[in-house]
Motif scaffolding. Structure first.
Motif, PDB file in Angstrom:
ATOM      1  N   ASN A   1      -2.502  27.062  -8.310  1.00 46.48           N
ATOM      2  CA  ASN A   1      -1.993  25.771  -8.777  1.00 46.48           C
ATOM      3  C   ASN A   1      -2.533  24.634  -7.926  1.00 46.48           C
ATOM      4  OD1 ASN A   1      -0.477  27.369 -10.482  1.00 46.48           O
ATOM      5  ND2 ASN A   1       1.428  26.252 -10.155  1.00 46.48           N
ATOM      6  N   TYR A   2      -2.519  24.858  -6.617  1.00 47.01           N
ATOM      7  CA  TYR A   2      -2.999  23.800  -5.733  1.00 47.01           C
ATOM      8  C   TYR A   2      -4.497  23.561  -5.939  1.00 47.01           C
ATOM      9  CZ  TYR A   2      -3.827  20.874  -1.719  1.00 47.01           C
ATOM     10  OH  TYR A   2      -4.205  19.814  -0.920  1.00 47.01           O
ATOM     11  N   LEU A   3      -5.250  24.629  -6.144  1.00 46.17           N
ATOM     12  CA  LEU A   3      -6.683  24.478  -6.402  1.00 46.17           C
ATOM     13  C   LEU A   3      -6.925  23.678  -7.688  1.00 46.17           C
ATOM     14  CD1 LEU A   3      -7.914  28.037  -5.406  1.00 46.17           C
ATOM     15  CD2 LEU A   3      -8.645  25.888  -4.348  1.00 46.17           C
ATOM     16  N   TYR A   4      -6.112  23.885  -8.698  1.00 48.48           N
ATOM     17  CA  TYR A   4      -6.243  23.113  -9.934  1.00 48.48           C
ATOM     18  C   TYR A   4      -5.927  21.644  -9.683  1.00 48.48           C
ATOM     19  CZ  TYR A   4      -5.306  21.329 -14.617  1.00 48.48           C
ATOM     20  OH  TYR A   4      -5.296  20.570 -15.762  1.00 48.48           O
ATOM     21  N   TYR A   5      -4.896  21.390  -8.899  1.00 53.13           N
ATOM     22  CA  TYR A   5      -4.529  20.016  -8.539  1.00 53.13           C
ATOM     23  C   TYR A   5      -5.683  19.326  -7.821  1.00 53.13           C
ATOM     24  CZ  TYR A   5      -2.648  16.715  -5.047  1.00 53.13           C
ATOM     25  OH  TYR A   5      -2.443  15.648  -4.215  1.00 53.13           O
ATOM     26  N   ARG A   6      -6.308  20.026  -6.889  1.00 54.24           N
ATOM     27  CA  ARG A   6      -7.442  19.441  -6.168  1.00 54.24           C
ATOM     28  C   ARG A   6      -8.623  19.206  -7.108  1.00 54.24           C
ATOM     29  NH1 ARG A   6      -5.743  17.411  -2.197  1.00 54.24           N
ATOM     30  NH2 ARG A   6      -7.524  16.102  -2.705  1.00 54.24           N
ATOM     31  N   GLU A   7      -8.825  20.095  -8.057  1.00 52.74           N
ATOM     32  CA  GLU A   7      -9.893  19.919  -9.032  1.00 52.74           C
ATOM     33  C   GLU A   7      -9.677  18.647  -9.846  1.00 52.74           C
ATOM     34  OE1 GLU A   7     -11.375  22.013 -13.182  1.00 52.74           O
ATOM     35  OE2 GLU A   7     -10.333  23.249 -11.683  1.00 52.74           O
ATOM     36  N   LEU A   8      -8.438  18.412 -10.266  1.00 51.20           N
ATOM     37  CA  LEU A   8      -8.137  17.205 -11.025  1.00 51.20           C
ATOM     38  C   LEU A   8      -8.445  15.949 -10.210  1.00 51.20           C
ATOM     39  CD1 LEU A   8      -4.728  18.058 -12.741  1.00 51.20           C
ATOM     40  CD2 LEU A   8      -6.961  17.825 -13.844  1.00 51.20           C
ATOM     41  N   LEU A   9      -7.976  15.909  -8.962  1.00 48.47           N
ATOM     42  CA  LEU A   9      -8.208  14.725  -8.143  1.00 48.47           C
ATOM     43  C   LEU A   9      -9.688  14.506  -7.884  1.00 48.47           C
ATOM     44  CD1 LEU A   9      -5.389  14.659  -5.420  1.00 48.47           C
ATOM     45  CD2 LEU A   9      -5.597  13.274  -7.479  1.00 48.47           C
ATOM     46  N   THR A  10     -10.412  15.587  -7.620  1.00 47.57           N
ATOM     47  CA  THR A  10     -11.846  15.454  -7.358  1.00 47.57           C
ATOM     48  C   THR A  10     -12.578  14.924  -8.586  1.00 47.57           C
ATOM     49  OG1 THR A  10     -11.782  17.242  -5.723  1.00 47.57           O
ATOM     50  CG2 THR A  10     -13.929  16.681  -6.649  1.00 47.57           C
ATOM     51  N   ASN A  11     -12.248  15.460  -9.751  1.00 49.74           N
ATOM     52  CA  ASN A  11     -12.895  14.986 -10.977  1.00 49.74           C
ATOM     53  C   ASN A  11     -12.583  13.514 -11.249  1.00 49.74           C
ATOM     54  OD1 ASN A  11     -14.199  17.393 -11.518  1.00 49.74           O
ATOM     55  ND2 ASN A  11     -12.566  18.183 -12.835  1.00 49.74           N
ATOM     56  N   LEU A  12     -11.331  13.119 -11.006  1.00 60.27           N
ATOM     57  CA  LEU A  12     -10.979  11.710 -11.182  1.00 60.27           C
ATOM     58  C   LEU A  12     -11.741  10.836 -10.189  1.00 60.27           C
ATOM     59  CD1 LEU A  12      -7.121  11.966 -11.760  1.00 60.27           C
ATOM     60  CD2 LEU A  12      -8.828  11.239 -13.431  1.00 60.27           C
ATOM     61  N   ALA A  13     -11.872  11.332  -8.963  1.00 58.22           N
ATOM     62  CA  ALA A  13     -12.591  10.568  -7.938  1.00 58.22           C
ATOM     63  C   ALA A  13     -14.053  10.374  -8.312  1.00 58.22           C
ATOM     64  CB  ALA A  13     -12.479  11.267  -6.586  1.00 58.22           C
TER      65      ALA A  13
ATOM     66  N   LYS B   1      -0.057  22.566 -17.031  1.00 62.28           N
ATOM     67  CA  LYS B   1       0.315  21.428 -17.861  1.00 62.28           C
ATOM     68  C   LYS B   1       1.158  20.433 -17.072  1.00 62.28           C
ATOM     69  CE  LYS B   1       2.004  20.297 -22.496  1.00 62.28           C
ATOM     70  NZ  LYS B   1       2.499  20.848 -23.786  1.00 62.28           N
ATOM     71  N   ALA B   2       2.113  20.955 -16.280  1.00 67.56           N
ATOM     72  CA  ALA B   2       2.966  20.078 -15.478  1.00 67.56           C
ATOM     73  C   ALA B   2       2.145  19.361 -14.405  1.00 67.56           C
ATOM     74  CB  ALA B   2       4.083  20.889 -14.826  1.00 67.56           C
ATOM     75  N   ILE B   3       1.198  20.076 -13.794  1.00 68.23           N
ATOM     76  CA  ILE B   3       0.356  19.467 -12.757  1.00 68.23           C
ATOM     77  C   ILE B   3      -0.521  18.376 -13.361  1.00 68.23           C
ATOM     78  CG2 ILE B   3      -1.463  19.918 -11.073  1.00 68.23           C
ATOM     79  CD1 ILE B   3      -0.319  22.816 -10.900  1.00 68.23           C
ATOM     80  N   TYR B   4      -1.108  18.685 -14.501  1.00 71.51           N
ATOM     81  CA  TYR B   4      -1.958  17.707 -15.193  1.00 71.51           C
ATOM     82  C   TYR B   4      -1.151  16.440 -15.504  1.00 71.51           C
ATOM     83  CZ  TYR B   4      -4.674  15.505 -18.917  1.00 71.51           C
ATOM     84  OH  TYR B   4      -5.352  14.598 -19.690  1.00 71.51           O
ATOM     85  N   GLN B   5       0.031  16.608 -16.037  1.00 71.61           N
ATOM     86  CA  GLN B   5       0.858  15.464 -16.416  1.00 71.61           C
ATOM     87  C   GLN B   5       1.234  14.645 -15.187  1.00 71.61           C
ATOM     88  OE1 GLN B   5       1.447  14.362 -19.419  1.00 71.61           O
ATOM     89  NE2 GLN B   5       2.605  12.620 -18.619  1.00 71.61           N
ATOM     90  N   GLU B   6       1.560  15.322 -14.085  1.00 73.41           N
ATOM     91  CA  GLU B   6       1.928  14.613 -12.858  1.00 73.41           C
ATOM     92  C   GLU B   6       0.768  13.762 -12.345  1.00 73.41           C
ATOM     93  OE1 GLU B   6       3.996  13.381  -9.378  1.00 73.41           O
ATOM     94  OE2 GLU B   6       4.617  14.072 -11.371  1.00 73.41           O
ATOM     95  N   VAL B   7      -0.417  14.320 -12.341  1.00 76.72           N
ATOM     96  CA  VAL B   7      -1.575  13.598 -11.815  1.00 76.72           C
ATOM     97  C   VAL B   7      -2.034  12.506 -12.769  1.00 76.72           C
ATOM     98  CG1 VAL B   7      -4.013  13.826 -11.175  1.00 76.72           C
ATOM     99  CG2 VAL B   7      -2.354  15.519 -10.380  1.00 76.72           C
ATOM    100  N   ILE B   8      -2.177  12.842 -14.043  1.00 75.09           N
ATOM    101  CA  ILE B   8      -2.774  11.907 -14.991  1.00 75.09           C
ATOM    102  C   ILE B   8      -1.837  10.743 -15.323  1.00 75.09           C
ATOM    103  CG2 ILE B   8      -2.059  12.765 -17.253  1.00 75.09           C
ATOM    104  CD1 ILE B   8      -5.677  12.038 -16.113  1.00 75.09           C
TER     105      ILE B   8
ATOM    106  N   GLY C   1       0.819  -1.192   0.000  1.00 74.97           N
ATOM    107  CA  GLY C   1       0.000   0.000   0.000  1.00 74.97           C
ATOM    108  C   GLY C   1       0.861   1.253   0.000  1.00 74.97           C
ATOM    109  N   MET C   2       0.384   2.305  -0.634  1.00 75.12           N
ATOM    110  CA  MET C   2       1.142   3.558  -0.702  1.00 75.12           C
ATOM    111  C   MET C   2       0.217   4.750  -0.506  1.00 75.12           C
ATOM    112  SD  MET C   2       3.887   2.913  -3.802  1.00 75.12           S
ATOM    113  CE  MET C   2       2.966   1.680  -4.742  1.00 75.12           C
ATOM    114  N   LEU C   3       0.695   5.717   0.273  1.00 73.32           N
ATOM    115  CA  LEU C   3       0.033   7.004   0.419  1.00 73.32           C
ATOM    116  C   LEU C   3       1.009   8.076  -0.027  1.00 73.32           C
ATOM    117  CD1 LEU C   3      -0.510   5.244   3.326  1.00 73.32           C
ATOM    118  CD2 LEU C   3      -2.157   7.088   3.599  1.00 73.32           C
ATOM    119  N   GLY C   4       0.550   9.003  -0.858  1.00 72.96           N
ATOM    120  CA  GLY C   4       1.421  10.094  -1.300  1.00 72.96           C
ATOM    121  C   GLY C   4       1.761   9.988  -2.765  1.00 72.96           C
ATOM    122  N   GLY C   5       3.054  10.239  -3.073  1.00 71.77           N
ATOM    123  CA  GLY C   5       3.551  10.009  -4.416  1.00 71.77           C
ATOM    124  C   GLY C   5       3.289  11.086  -5.440  1.00 71.77           C
TER     125      GLY C   5
END
Length: 365
Positions: free
Chosen positions: A345-357, A310-317, A295-299
């Motif tokens: 930037n952080y708000l965009y990162y959270r938006e990506l994770l929420t949409n994926l969730a 663009k960099a945030i999107y690439q990191e998450v996706i 199991g892993m948390l983080g990353g």
């Protein structure tokens, strides 16, 4: 699913309705910069970012008690020499310029000999009544009825010995006085078991975090052979005690690159690691290939959040969909979020994770 069910299922490779939306604690210096950028001061991050509750702490104190009295020995206005609560004498800047991110300079430590260790043991009395709140039974009943993961943080072997002895001194002690290291690790394990023995069945502890931080960039601070010799027996003994008393998951908090320690962790009964720092050389996808049941948390690379969308999107996706398909993974930033990460930037990162969730489509910016 409740938050409790979702968190545990995510890390134990069971089906989940969506990924847990959690985050590492926001450090003071980062929040200071975000307030300047428009963050509503005083609003908890969990509310503003719509995060799931991470966990609820089990009220059992397994650290030093009593702590040392802090004392300033010299203060020039630029730096101070002082004794901290752990008994170490340090030389630090007088003003904390970046709360939550501090570079410490140690001058001496409270344990330098066996006699010092015997004195330190007095601060680890397992029968000390202040380790458990007076209303523990009532609080345990409420925690058992809750829908958020219960979490017990344990300052464990390497972490505690390093605080007592100092990193370099401890490394030398493994060679110069191995019998003392064995004695210290056995004592700490016995202490933790003794404190928990009469209480662990009163509260449903979901997760135990073994705090260690025993890895550098690209390598651990202790070799797998030394871990096997000095620490493995105590890990196995403690984890068998925990799981034999209802603990559902044990993870190791280890910054840096644990590398060859991971097989030792797994054999000893560890279920997961956190925070899987990318700058240290970790790769969550590669680790999943090597260790299918880890199991892993983080990353999520905190450095990428300081760049652009663009960099945030690439990191998450590039990580989250793959890891969610394989299971055993909860994404969050790989340690404290630096204060050079813009709030937008952080708000965009959270938006990506929420949409994926939520199963929504995400588009590359």
């Amino acid at each position: 699913m409740t938050n409790r069910e979702r968190f545990l299922s995510a890390l134990t490779f069971r089906p989940i309705d969506r990924i847990p939306l959690v985050e590492w604690n926001i450090r003071g210096s980062t929040m200071r910069e975000w307030v300047k950028q428009g963050y509503p001061e005083g609003v908890p991050p969990a509310i503003f970012f719509d995060l799931d509750p991470y966990n609820v702490g089990v009220p059992i104190h397994l650290g030093m008690h009593p702590e040392f009295e802090e004392r300033i020995m010299e203060d020039t206005g630029v730096y101070k020499i002082w004794r901290d609560k752990q008994g170490a004498v340090r030389k630090d800047f007088s003003k904390d310029m970046n709360p939550g991110f501090v570079t410490r300079t140690w001058l001496s430590f409270p344990v330098q000999s066996r006699d010092d260790f015997l004195k330190m043991k007095e601060r680890y009395d397992s029968k000390d009544p202040e380790r458990i709140p007076q209303n523990f039974k009532e609080r345990a009943k409420i925690l058992n009825l809750g829908v958020t993961t219960t979490h017990l943080s344990v300052p464990f072997l390497f972490w505690t010995a390093r605080d007592w002895i100092g990193f370099e001194n401890l490394c030398m002690m493994f060679y110069d006085d191995p019998s003392l290291v064995h004695e210290i690790f056995a004592f700490l394990t016995d202490f933790c078991i003794d404190v928990l023995r009469d209480r662990i069945r009163q509260v449903d502890i979901d997760v135990v975090e073994l705090k260690e931080d025993m890895a550098y960039k690209h390598a651990p601070m202790i070799s797998p052979h030394m871990f096997r010799t000095f620490m493995f027996p105590h890990y196995r003994r403690f984890i068998e005690f925990l799981k034999g008393n209802g603990v559902k998951l044990v993870y190791v908090d280890c910054d840096g690159y644990p590398g060859g320690l991971i097989p030792e962790f797994l054999e000893a009964g560890v279920d997961a690691i956190s925070p899987v720092e990318i700058a240290a050389g970790n790769d969550v996808i590669q680790l999943r290939e090597e260790y299918p049941r880890l199991g892993m948390l983080g990353g999520i690379d905190k450095r990428e959040l300081a760049k652009d969308r663009k960099a945030i999107y690439q990191e998450v996706i590039s990580k989250v969909p793959v890891m969610l398909e394989k299971g055993g993974y909860i994404p969050h930033v790989d340690h404290g979020i630096p204060h050079d990460v813009p709030l937008v930037n952080y708000l965009y990162y959270r938006e990506l994770l929420t949409n994926l969730a939520l199963g929504k489509s995400v588009r590359e910016p």
